[in-house]
Design an enzyme around this catalytic site. Sequence first.
Site, PDB file in Angstrom:
ATOM      1  N   ASP A   1      24.074  -5.642  -7.123  1.00  0.00           N
ATOM      2  CA  ASP A   1      24.755  -4.996  -6.120  1.00  0.00           C
ATOM      3  C   ASP A   1      26.102  -5.785  -6.611  1.00  0.00           C
ATOM      4  O   ASP A   1      26.844  -6.389  -5.620  1.00  0.00           O
ATOM      5  CB  ASP A   1      24.706  -4.986  -4.672  1.00  0.00           C
ATOM      6  CG  ASP A   1      25.049  -4.294  -3.738  1.00  0.00           C
ATOM      7  OD1 ASP A   1      25.084  -3.538  -3.529  1.00  0.00           O
ATOM      8  OD2 ASP A   1      26.823  -4.414  -3.604  1.00  0.00           O
ATOM      9  N   GLY A   2      27.277  -4.470  -6.844  1.00  0.00           N
ATOM     10  CA  GLY A   2      28.671  -5.680  -7.207  1.00  0.00           C
ATOM     11  C   GLY A   2      28.963  -5.242  -5.710  1.00  0.00           C
ATOM     12  O   GLY A   2      30.242  -6.535  -6.064  1.00  0.00           O
TER      13      GLY A   2
ATOM     14  N   ASP B   1      34.467   0.514  -8.832  1.00  0.00           N
ATOM     15  CA  ASP B   1      35.034   1.985  -8.839  1.00  0.00           C
ATOM     16  C   ASP B   1      33.270   2.680  -9.208  1.00  0.00           C
ATOM     17  O   ASP B   1      32.614   2.753 -10.121  1.00  0.00           O
ATOM     18  CB  ASP B   1      34.792   1.803 -11.483  1.00  0.00           C
ATOM     19  CG  ASP B   1      34.755   3.326 -11.496  1.00  0.00           C
ATOM     20  OD1 ASP B   1      35.093   4.142 -10.480  1.00  0.00           O
ATOM     21  OD2 ASP B   1      34.795   3.462 -12.514  1.00  0.00           O
TER      22      ASP B   1
HETATM   23  N1  SAM Z   1      33.674   1.827 -13.976  1.00  0.00           N
HETATM   24  C1  SAM Z   1      32.571   2.361 -14.784  1.00  0.00           C
HETATM   25  C2  SAM Z   1      33.618   3.156 -15.447  1.00  0.00           C
HETATM   26  O1  SAM Z   1      34.753   2.998 -15.518  1.00  0.00           O
HETATM   27  O2  SAM Z   1      33.713   2.367 -17.251  1.00  0.00           O
HETATM   28  C3  SAM Z   1      32.249   3.314 -14.833  1.00  0.00           C
HETATM   29  C4  SAM Z   1      31.292   3.247 -13.498  1.00  0.00           C
HETATM   30  S1  SAM Z   1      30.336   4.613 -12.470  1.00  0.00           S
HETATM   31  C5  SAM Z   1      31.512   5.540 -11.762  1.00  0.00           C
HETATM   32  C6  SAM Z   1      29.637   3.744 -11.161  1.00  0.00           C
HETATM   33  C7  SAM Z   1      28.259   3.327 -11.815  1.00  0.00           C
HETATM   34  O3  SAM Z   1      27.880   2.053 -10.686  1.00  0.00           O
HETATM   35  C8  SAM Z   1      26.965   3.511 -12.625  1.00  0.00           C
HETATM   36  O4  SAM Z   1      27.013   2.867 -13.849  1.00  0.00           O
HETATM   37  C9  SAM Z   1      26.079   3.270 -10.954  1.00  0.00           C
HETATM   38  O5  SAM Z   1      24.328   2.835 -12.101  1.00  0.00           O
HETATM   39  C10 SAM Z   1      26.587   1.856 -10.542  1.00  0.00           C
HETATM   40  N2  SAM Z   1      26.163   1.225  -8.580  1.00  0.00           N
HETATM   41  C11 SAM Z   1      25.929   2.584  -8.625  1.00  0.00           C
HETATM   42  N3  SAM Z   1      25.446   1.747  -7.108  1.00  0.00           N
HETATM   43  C12 SAM Z   1      25.804   0.322  -6.979  1.00  0.00           C
HETATM   44  C13 SAM Z   1      26.473  -1.247  -7.007  1.00  0.00           C
HETATM   45  N4  SAM Z   1      25.738  -0.904  -5.435  1.00  0.00           N
HETATM   46  N5  SAM Z   1      26.380  -2.289  -7.574  1.00  0.00           N
HETATM   47  C14 SAM Z   1      26.857  -2.319  -9.128  1.00  0.00           C
HETATM   48  N6  SAM Z   1      26.498  -0.618  -9.951  1.00  0.00           N
HETATM   49  C15 SAM Z   1      26.300   0.420  -9.058  1.00  0.00           C
END
Ligand code: SAM
Length: 287
Positions: free
Chosen positions: A151-152, A172
């Site tokens: 989790d980011g 993002d």
């Molecule tokens: N930042 C990327 C780019 O600019 O190429 C695109 C990211 S995309 C909009 C969102 C990503 O966040 C997805 O791959 C999803 O699986 C991931 N995600 C969703 N919830 C998350 C969390 N709590 N922590 C980390 N990653 C997560």
Amino acid sequence: MLSYQHAYHAGNFADVHKHLTLFAVVDHLLRKDSPVTYLDTHAGRGLYCLSSEASGKLQEYRNGVMPLWRSREALVRDPLLHAWFGALEEAQSGAPSAKGESLDQYPGSPWWLASRLRSRDRLMLFELHPGEHDHLAGLALPDNVRQIHGDGLQGLRQRLPVATPRLCVLIDPSYERKTEYAEVADAVLSAMRKVRHGLVLVWYPLLPAGRHRVLLESLRDEGLRKIWRSELVLHDPHAGEHGMYGSGMLVVNPPWGLERRLSAAMDSIIPVLGSTSRYRSGWWVEE
Ligand code: SAM
């Protein structure tokens, strides 16, 4: 619930806006020698093949990077776009002779950050989706990059402060849950309490429901200063079309000169994106 996959949207107008902003910010950070730690809290898979089944399904790149790529000969008159297209060309696969002709790879935020990383900088990439993380972990990236399955926003809380004098965070999310706007605001506020000078970028969608206001208003009401915003609007929210009508970026502690460089680049690409597109930027909360 992790149903979102960025491959379906790679290279759309929001990606162009987000990655151009990120590219310009990194460019400013590279003007000084002191090391930077970058954290990308929602990394995705890092590199997208536009001819894949997923990207081919909605073909969102047709209203984003593709028309720009086709017009790049004229667009590179702008210095920021010149550098950005140069980087985009580097991301293309194939024989050197084919490079620059066709656009088949669109890089995600991990690639944009990793490609400009110096040996003294650090990059942490968080991705929660196991399949997306596997793709990311399979990318050949420099030794000072860590691909973390987790989790980011939690990772951001746990890893601050950082050892380097400077910090740059990209948040993002996919905003699949309505509560994510408030969760992102909390995470930004908590990060800024630990690293007051940190540079934080947050992407948000412009949707007819206007949910992004929760994010913007929470940050302002909690007293955070120096928040600059940049918005690319593709069409009127009341034009009868559903879904995302624009892309927004917040930059907390923006580098001096960012507004001028980014506005010039955005003003150049607006006519290529269509007659209903508009760009606006300015302080959301000043110093
Ligand atoms: N930042 C990327 C780019 O600019 O190429 C695109 C990211 S995309 C909009 C969102 C990503 O966040 C997805 O791959 C999803 O699986 C991931 N995600 C969703 N919830 C998350 C969390 N709590 N922590 C980390 N990653 C997560």
